[in-house]
Motif scaffolding. Structure first.
Motif, PDB file in Angstrom:
ATOM      1  N   ASN A 184     -54.043  55.742 -51.015  1.00 55.10           N
ATOM      2  CA  ASN A 184     -55.482  55.464 -50.954  1.00 55.10           C
ATOM      3  C   ASN A 184     -55.830  54.172 -50.208  1.00 55.10           C
ATOM      4  OD1 ASN A 184     -56.212  57.834 -52.345  1.00 55.10           O
ATOM      5  ND2 ASN A 184     -55.845  56.844 -54.327  1.00 55.10           N
ATOM      6  N   ASP A 185     -54.836  53.435 -49.691  1.00 59.66           N
ATOM      7  CA  ASP A 185     -55.150  52.369 -48.745  1.00 59.66           C
ATOM      8  C   ASP A 185     -55.752  52.995 -47.495  1.00 59.66           C
ATOM      9  OD1 ASP A 185     -54.210  50.387 -50.376  1.00 59.66           O
ATOM     10  OD2 ASP A 185     -52.376  49.989 -49.242  1.00 59.66           O
ATOM     11  N   ARG A 186     -56.598  52.218 -46.805  1.00 56.28           N
ATOM     12  CA  ARG A 186     -57.255  52.747 -45.612  1.00 56.28           C
ATOM     13  C   ARG A 186     -57.086  51.788 -44.432  1.00 56.28           C
ATOM     14  NH1 ARG A 186     -63.065  53.282 -47.490  1.00 56.28           N
ATOM     15  NH2 ARG A 186     -62.301  51.686 -48.923  1.00 56.28           N
ATOM     16  N   LEU A 187     -57.252  52.334 -43.243  1.00 60.82           N
ATOM     17  CA  LEU A 187     -57.215  51.579 -41.995  1.00 60.82           C
ATOM     18  C   LEU A 187     -58.486  51.897 -41.220  1.00 60.82           C
ATOM     19  CD1 LEU A 187     -55.817  49.960 -39.662  1.00 60.82           C
ATOM     20  CD2 LEU A 187     -54.751  52.134 -38.975  1.00 60.82           C
ATOM     21  N   LEU A 188     -59.148  50.843 -40.733  1.00 63.63           N
ATOM     22  CA  LEU A 188     -60.304  51.001 -39.849  1.00 63.63           C
ATOM     23  C   LEU A 188     -59.880  50.480 -38.482  1.00 63.63           C
ATOM     24  CD1 LEU A 188     -63.226  52.036 -39.967  1.00 63.63           C
ATOM     25  CD2 LEU A 188     -63.962  49.685 -40.414  1.00 63.63           C
ATOM     26  N   LEU A 189     -59.703  51.399 -37.545  1.00 60.12           N
ATOM     27  CA  LEU A 189     -59.055  51.100 -36.267  1.00 60.12           C
ATOM     28  C   LEU A 189     -60.029  51.282 -35.110  1.00 60.12           C
ATOM     29  CD1 LEU A 189     -56.367  50.509 -34.755  1.00 60.12           C
ATOM     30  CD2 LEU A 189     -55.916  52.977 -34.814  1.00 60.12           C
ATOM     31  N   GLY A 190     -60.221  50.226 -34.306  1.00 59.73           N
ATOM     32  CA  GLY A 190     -61.065  50.312 -33.117  1.00 59.73           C
ATOM     33  C   GLY A 190     -60.295  50.899 -31.953  1.00 59.73           C
ATOM     34  N   MET A 191     -60.885  51.926 -31.296  1.00 61.43           N
ATOM     35  CA  MET A 191     -60.192  52.608 -30.204  1.00 61.43           C
ATOM     36  C   MET A 191     -61.170  52.902 -29.075  1.00 61.43           C
ATOM     37  SD  MET A 191     -57.766  55.166 -32.474  1.00 61.43           S
ATOM     38  CE  MET A 191     -56.401  55.263 -31.325  1.00 61.43           C
ATOM     39  N   ASP A 192     -60.837  52.439 -27.880  1.00 64.93           N
ATOM     40  CA  ASP A 192     -61.646  52.709 -26.695  1.00 64.93           C
ATOM     41  C   ASP A 192     -61.298  54.098 -26.186  1.00 64.93           C
ATOM     42  OD1 ASP A 192     -63.434  52.322 -24.669  1.00 64.93           O
ATOM     43  OD2 ASP A 192     -62.225  50.878 -23.556  1.00 64.93           O
ATOM     44  N   MET A 193     -62.315  54.913 -25.938  1.00 65.37           N
ATOM     45  CA  MET A 193     -62.087  56.321 -25.635  1.00 65.37           C
ATOM     46  C   MET A 193     -62.054  56.578 -24.129  1.00 65.37           C
ATOM     47  SD  MET A 193     -61.842  57.318 -28.738  1.00 65.37           S
ATOM     48  CE  MET A 193     -61.871  59.117 -28.719  1.00 65.37           C
ATOM     49  N   LEU A 299     -50.911  59.022 -41.990  1.00 67.74           N
ATOM     50  CA  LEU A 299     -52.272  58.862 -42.489  1.00 67.74           C
ATOM     51  C   LEU A 299     -53.120  60.076 -42.136  1.00 67.74           C
ATOM     52  CD1 LEU A 299     -52.940  55.151 -41.390  1.00 67.74           C
ATOM     53  CD2 LEU A 299     -51.935  55.968 -43.528  1.00 67.74           C
ATOM     54  N   SER A 300     -54.172  60.273 -42.900  1.00 69.39           N
ATOM     55  CA  SER A 300     -55.156  61.323 -42.608  1.00 69.39           C
ATOM     56  C   SER A 300     -56.377  60.686 -41.957  1.00 69.39           C
ATOM     57  CB  SER A 300     -55.589  62.028 -43.899  1.00 69.39           C
ATOM     58  OG  SER A 300     -54.493  62.623 -44.545  1.00 69.39           O
ATOM     59  N   VAL A 301     -56.905  61.331 -40.925  1.00 71.61           N
ATOM     60  CA  VAL A 301     -58.140  60.849 -40.300  1.00 71.61           C
ATOM     61  C   VAL A 301     -59.316  61.281 -41.173  1.00 71.61           C
ATOM     62  CG1 VAL A 301     -59.647  60.973 -38.282  1.00 71.61           C
ATOM     63  CG2 VAL A 301     -57.159  60.952 -37.980  1.00 71.61           C
ATOM     64  N   GLU A 302     -59.959  60.309 -41.795  1.00 66.15           N
ATOM     65  CA  GLU A 302     -61.069  60.577 -42.707  1.00 66.15           C
ATOM     66  C   GLU A 302     -62.389  60.695 -41.962  1.00 66.15           C
ATOM     67  OE1 GLU A 302     -61.956  60.764 -47.055  1.00 66.15           O
ATOM     68  OE2 GLU A 302     -60.209  61.014 -45.769  1.00 66.15           O
ATOM     69  N   ASN A 303     -62.636  59.748 -41.047  1.00 62.79           N
ATOM     70  CA  ASN A 303     -63.879  59.746 -40.270  1.00 62.79           C
ATOM     71  C   ASN A 303     -63.627  59.142 -38.903  1.00 62.79           C
ATOM     72  OD1 ASN A 303     -66.206  60.590 -42.111  1.00 62.79           O
ATOM     73  ND2 ASN A 303     -65.280  58.968 -43.351  1.00 62.79           N
ATOM     74  N   ILE A 304     -64.360  59.622 -37.907  1.00 63.91           N
ATOM     75  CA  ILE A 304     -64.399  58.981 -36.594  1.00 63.91           C
ATOM     76  C   ILE A 304     -65.848  58.577 -36.350  1.00 63.91           C
ATOM     77  CG2 ILE A 304     -64.004  59.213 -34.111  1.00 63.91           C
ATOM     78  CD1 ILE A 304     -61.897  61.334 -34.707  1.00 63.91           C
ATOM     79  N   PHE A 305     -66.104  57.286 -36.442  1.00 65.93           N
ATOM     80  CA  PHE A 305     -67.453  56.761 -36.206  1.00 65.93           C
ATOM     81  C   PHE A 305     -67.542  56.358 -34.737  1.00 65.93           C
ATOM     82  CE2 PHE A 305     -66.230  55.488 -40.584  1.00 65.93           C
ATOM     83  CZ  PHE A 305     -67.176  56.222 -41.294  1.00 65.93           C
ATOM     84  N   PHE A 312     -66.636  54.710 -27.564  1.00 62.76           N
ATOM     85  CA  PHE A 312     -65.798  53.851 -28.398  1.00 62.76           C
ATOM     86  C   PHE A 312     -65.833  54.401 -29.823  1.00 62.76           C
ATOM     87  CE2 PHE A 312     -64.347  50.187 -30.759  1.00 62.76           C
ATOM     88  CZ  PHE A 312     -63.551  49.484 -29.879  1.00 62.76           C
ATOM     89  N   SER A 313     -64.722  54.268 -30.538  1.00 64.99           N
ATOM     90  CA  SER A 313     -64.646  54.805 -31.898  1.00 64.99           C
ATOM     91  C   SER A 313     -64.082  53.783 -32.873  1.00 64.99           C
ATOM     92  CB  SER A 313     -63.748  56.054 -31.937  1.00 64.99           C
ATOM     93  OG  SER A 313     -64.292  57.101 -31.169  1.00 64.99           O
ATOM     94  N   LEU A 314     -64.637  53.798 -34.079  1.00 61.26           N
ATOM     95  CA  LEU A 314     -64.001  53.158 -35.227  1.00 61.26           C
ATOM     96  C   LEU A 314     -63.472  54.305 -36.079  1.00 61.26           C
ATOM     97  CD1 LEU A 314     -66.449  50.292 -36.304  1.00 61.26           C
ATOM     98  CD2 LEU A 314     -64.173  50.043 -35.319  1.00 61.26           C
ATOM     99  N   VAL A 315     -62.173  54.343 -36.248  1.00 60.73           N
ATOM    100  CA  VAL A 315     -61.528  55.472 -36.924  1.00 60.73           C
ATOM    101  C   VAL A 315     -61.080  55.048 -38.305  1.00 60.73           C
ATOM    102  CG1 VAL A 315     -59.731  57.217 -36.769  1.00 60.73           C
ATOM    103  CG2 VAL A 315     -60.736  56.283 -34.667  1.00 60.73           C
ATOM    104  N   GLU A 316     -61.542  55.775 -39.327  1.00 64.47           N
ATOM    105  CA  GLU A 316     -61.115  55.517 -40.702  1.00 64.47           C
ATOM    106  C   GLU A 316     -59.965  56.456 -41.045  1.00 64.47           C
ATOM    107  OE1 GLU A 316     -62.876  55.561 -45.288  1.00 64.47           O
ATOM    108  OE2 GLU A 316     -63.937  56.613 -43.684  1.00 64.47           O
ATOM    109  N   MET A 317     -58.822  55.862 -41.351  1.00 66.22           N
ATOM    110  CA  MET A 317     -57.633  56.625 -41.737  1.00 66.22           C
ATOM    111  C   MET A 317     -57.248  56.259 -43.167  1.00 66.22           C
ATOM    112  SD  MET A 317     -55.309  56.175 -38.284  1.00 66.22           S
ATOM    113  CE  MET A 317     -56.005  56.476 -36.649  1.00 66.22           C
ATOM    114  N   VAL A 318     -56.711  57.231 -43.899  1.00 62.16           N
ATOM    115  CA  VAL A 318     -56.395  57.044 -45.321  1.00 62.16           C
ATOM    116  C   VAL A 318     -54.965  57.487 -45.593  1.00 62.16           C
ATOM    117  CG1 VAL A 318     -57.066  57.593 -47.692  1.00 62.16           C
ATOM    118  CG2 VAL A 318     -58.812  57.511 -45.894  1.00 62.16           C
ATOM    119  N   LYS A 319     -54.276  56.697 -46.444  1.00 66.20           N
ATOM    120  CA  LYS A 319     -52.923  57.085 -46.886  1.00 66.20           C
ATOM    121  C   LYS A 319     -53.077  57.984 -48.113  1.00 66.20           C
ATOM    122  CE  LYS A 319     -48.333  56.520 -46.963  1.00 66.20           C
ATOM    123  NZ  LYS A 319     -47.717  55.212 -47.131  1.00 66.20           N
ATOM    124  N   ARG A 320     -52.619  59.231 -47.983  1.00 67.48           N
ATOM    125  CA  ARG A 320     -52.724  60.190 -49.071  1.00 67.48           C
ATOM    126  C   ARG A 320     -51.417  60.312 -49.835  1.00 67.48           C
ATOM    127  NH1 ARG A 320     -57.919  60.155 -50.012  1.00 67.48           N
ATOM    128  NH2 ARG A 320     -59.198  61.125 -48.384  1.00 67.48           N
TER     129      ARG A 320
END
Length: 320
Positions: A184-193, A299-305, A312-320
């Motif tokens: 349930n830890d999460r990562l918010l990762l900035g990625m240029d598309m 990790l699972s990709v929870e959301n792509i903002f 550009f994306s902020l990607v929320e990933m979660v450890k399941r």
């Protein structure tokens, strides 16, 4: 406020050895970390304000809107920002988080520069006195196991900094990060598309020549350490999109045959006209690339903002 320091002492001889090894390689390179002396850092701040340089203009509004969506989810979390720098981006994020939630957060800025950690930690403590700040001086690529692990964590890695790593190194980093993340830890990762190549290339070839000056400044840093006589004006700034590797590459190209000498080295550094020094990569991503990153970390990709144009994306990933 606490600051833990995990950085080993790096002597001038080690820096010289690294720079020399890169300049002896074929093709020649210089590590992009050496862009950021005091003048280089000032130039990069100018770059972020340029009309052509789109990433911060998109990421900053995304940080605000994403914080509004996640603000309740980060209650009682440790907020770990990798490569925190001046903490300006996390401040934009935290401004949207209610004070009563910030009271439950411990913020961990992680950076290689202790001075940056000390300055930004003090600024954040003044800005958010209700929030605990615990600085960590570390190279997150080498010391990821040193990150705090007692509570639920949100790791933040903004600015598409991951794009500066080689593909192999970024996958290795994501694998290492996934190993230290708990359920349930999460990562918010900035990625240029990936987008129109003309837009990408203009961002690294601005009309004012600030990026060119920034790129050439690395030669002055090399001069400082190696006592060489690099003349930045004898090199041309080159930045182009490499379609095969989906990345912008920055190079410095010799305008003529050159012999660079040093007062402390016995050897000369020889350049043929047109020979380059590879100084930086900036990878651009697709949704498939995002999924590959997540998969490497388990990790699972929870959301792509992302913005309306999906630049550009902020990607929320979660450890399941």
């Amino acid at each position: 406020m606490i600051i833990e320091d995990f950085m080993p002492e790096i002597g001038e001889s080690s820096i010289r050895e690294e720079l020399l090894a890169c300049l002896r390689s074929d093709p020649k390179t210089l590590p992009c970390m050496y862009f950021y002396d005091s003048h280089g850092s000032e130039l990069f701040e100018e770059i972020t304000r340029l009309e052509e340089y789109y990433p911060p203009k998109i990421e900053i509004p995304l940080l605000r809107s994403t914080a509004l969506k996640l603000k309740q989810d980060i209650e009682d979390n440790d907020l770990v920002e990798l490569g925190s720098g001046d903490c300006s981006k996390i401040s934009i994020f935290l401004d949207e988080v209610p004070k009563e939630v910030r009271q439950t957060i411990v913020y961990y800025p992680v950076d290689v520069c202790r001075d940056s950690i000390e300055r930004s930690a003090c600024n954040l403590q003044n800005r958010y006195p209700e929030m605990k700040v615990h600085g960590i001086t570390a190279d997150f690529l080498e010391h990821i196991e040193k990150m705090p692990g007692k509570r639920k964590r949100l790791f933040c890695f903004f600015g598409s900094t991951i794009g500066n790593l080689t593909e192999a190194r970024s996958i290795e980093f994501m694998t290492d990060l996934g190993k230290v993340m708990n359920k349930n830890d999460r990562l918010l990762l900035g990625m240029d598309m990936v987008k129109d190549i003309d837009i990408i290339e203009k961002a690294y070839n601005d009309s004012q020549g600030i990026t060119a000056e920034f790129n050439k400044n690395i030669l002055k840093v090399a001069n400082d350490h190696l006592k060489t006589n690099f003349d930045p004006e004898e090199f041309e700034h080159v930045a182009f999109f490499n379609r095969k590797d989906s990345r912008i590459e920055m190079h410095l190209k010799a305008k003529k045959d050159l012999e660079v000498t040093s007062t402390i080295l016995n050897e000369k550094i020889i350049f043929k006209k047109g020979e380059t020094i590879h100084t930086e990569n900036s990878h651009k991503y697709t949704v498939d690339g995002i999924k590959k990153m997540a998969g490497a970390a388990g990790l699972s990709v929870e959301n792509i903002f992302n913005d309306d144009k999906k630049w550009f994306s902020l990607v929320e990933m979660v450890k399941r």
